[in-house]
Design a protein around this motif. Structure first.
Motif, short mmCIF file in Angstrom:
data_model
loop_
_atom_site.label_atom_id
_atom_site.label_comp_id
_atom_site.label_asym_id
_atom_site.label_seq_id
_atom_site.Cartn_x
_atom_site.Cartn_y
_atom_site.Cartn_z
N LYS A 291 1.42 -13.11 -7.53
CA LYS A 291 2.17 -11.90 -7.85
C LYS A 291 1.25 -10.86 -8.49
O LYS A 291 1.36 -9.66 -8.21
N LEU B 35 -0.76 -9.40 -5.83
CA LEU B 35 0.11 -8.51 -5.07
C LEU B 35 0.26 -7.16 -5.77
O LEU B 35 0.15 -6.10 -5.14
N GLU C 269 2.60 -11.83 0.09
CA GLU C 269 4.04 -11.99 -0.12
C GLU C 269 4.57 -13.22 0.61
O GLU C 269 5.40 -13.96 0.09
#
Length: 158
Positions: free
Chosen positions: A37, A40, A66
């Motif tokens: 995450k 990301l 993702e």
């Protein structure tokens, strides 16, 4: 029953080890998710600033990241479900083990009661045997006396 209880206990310990391993795997997957995450988020920020071919490439990377996050979350969820199932099975085995221990205690108590009754019966039988032996001895003594009296009566004549 003690053997079954021991086997149940060993199986329970084995299940605990499986749960611990699955919990560790879940924790590792969560850490991976956090890292992914963060990656990301970083990737998204750089995409906002760049309007070029690199941006398109990074969009692909974000999409891949993702997807990896999604897969990792699904794996974590499955691992958690498995842990829950194993924990329920362990609880069931613990209850079965407790039931077995209660049954062993009940059977042990019944055995002790039976042994006590058996001992009392043996004691009564021993006392009865002594009385019977005494009666048999008296009976033999009476037979000897009767024989002696008959002999005396025959010797003395009519």
């Amino acid at each position: 029953l003690e053997s079954e209880a021991s086997e149940a206990k060993k199986s329970m310990e084995s299940m605990k080890a499986v749960v611990t391993a699955k919990e560790t795997e879940v924790e590792q997957l969560r850490e991976e998710i956090i890292v992914m995450k963060k990656e990301l988020d970083v990737s998204k920020e750089s995409h906002v600033n760049a309007l070029s071919e690199q941006e398109q490439e990074r969009n692909v990377q974000v999409q891949v990241a993702e997807e990896r996050v999604q897969v990792a979350e699904e794996r974590a969820e499955k691992a958690e479900e498995h842990c829950t199932a194993v924990e329920k099975e362990m609880e069931s085995m613990a209850k079965d083990n407790q039931d077995s221990q209660e049954q062993i205690a009940s059977l042990t108590e019944a055995l002790n009661t039976a042994e006590s009754k058996s001992k009392k019966t043996e004691e009564k039988f021993g006392a009865m045997k002594e009385k019977l032996e005494a009666f048999a001895k008296k009976h033999e003594d009476y037979k000897v006396q009767i024989a002696s009296l008959k002999k005396t009566a025959e010797d003395n004549g009519p």
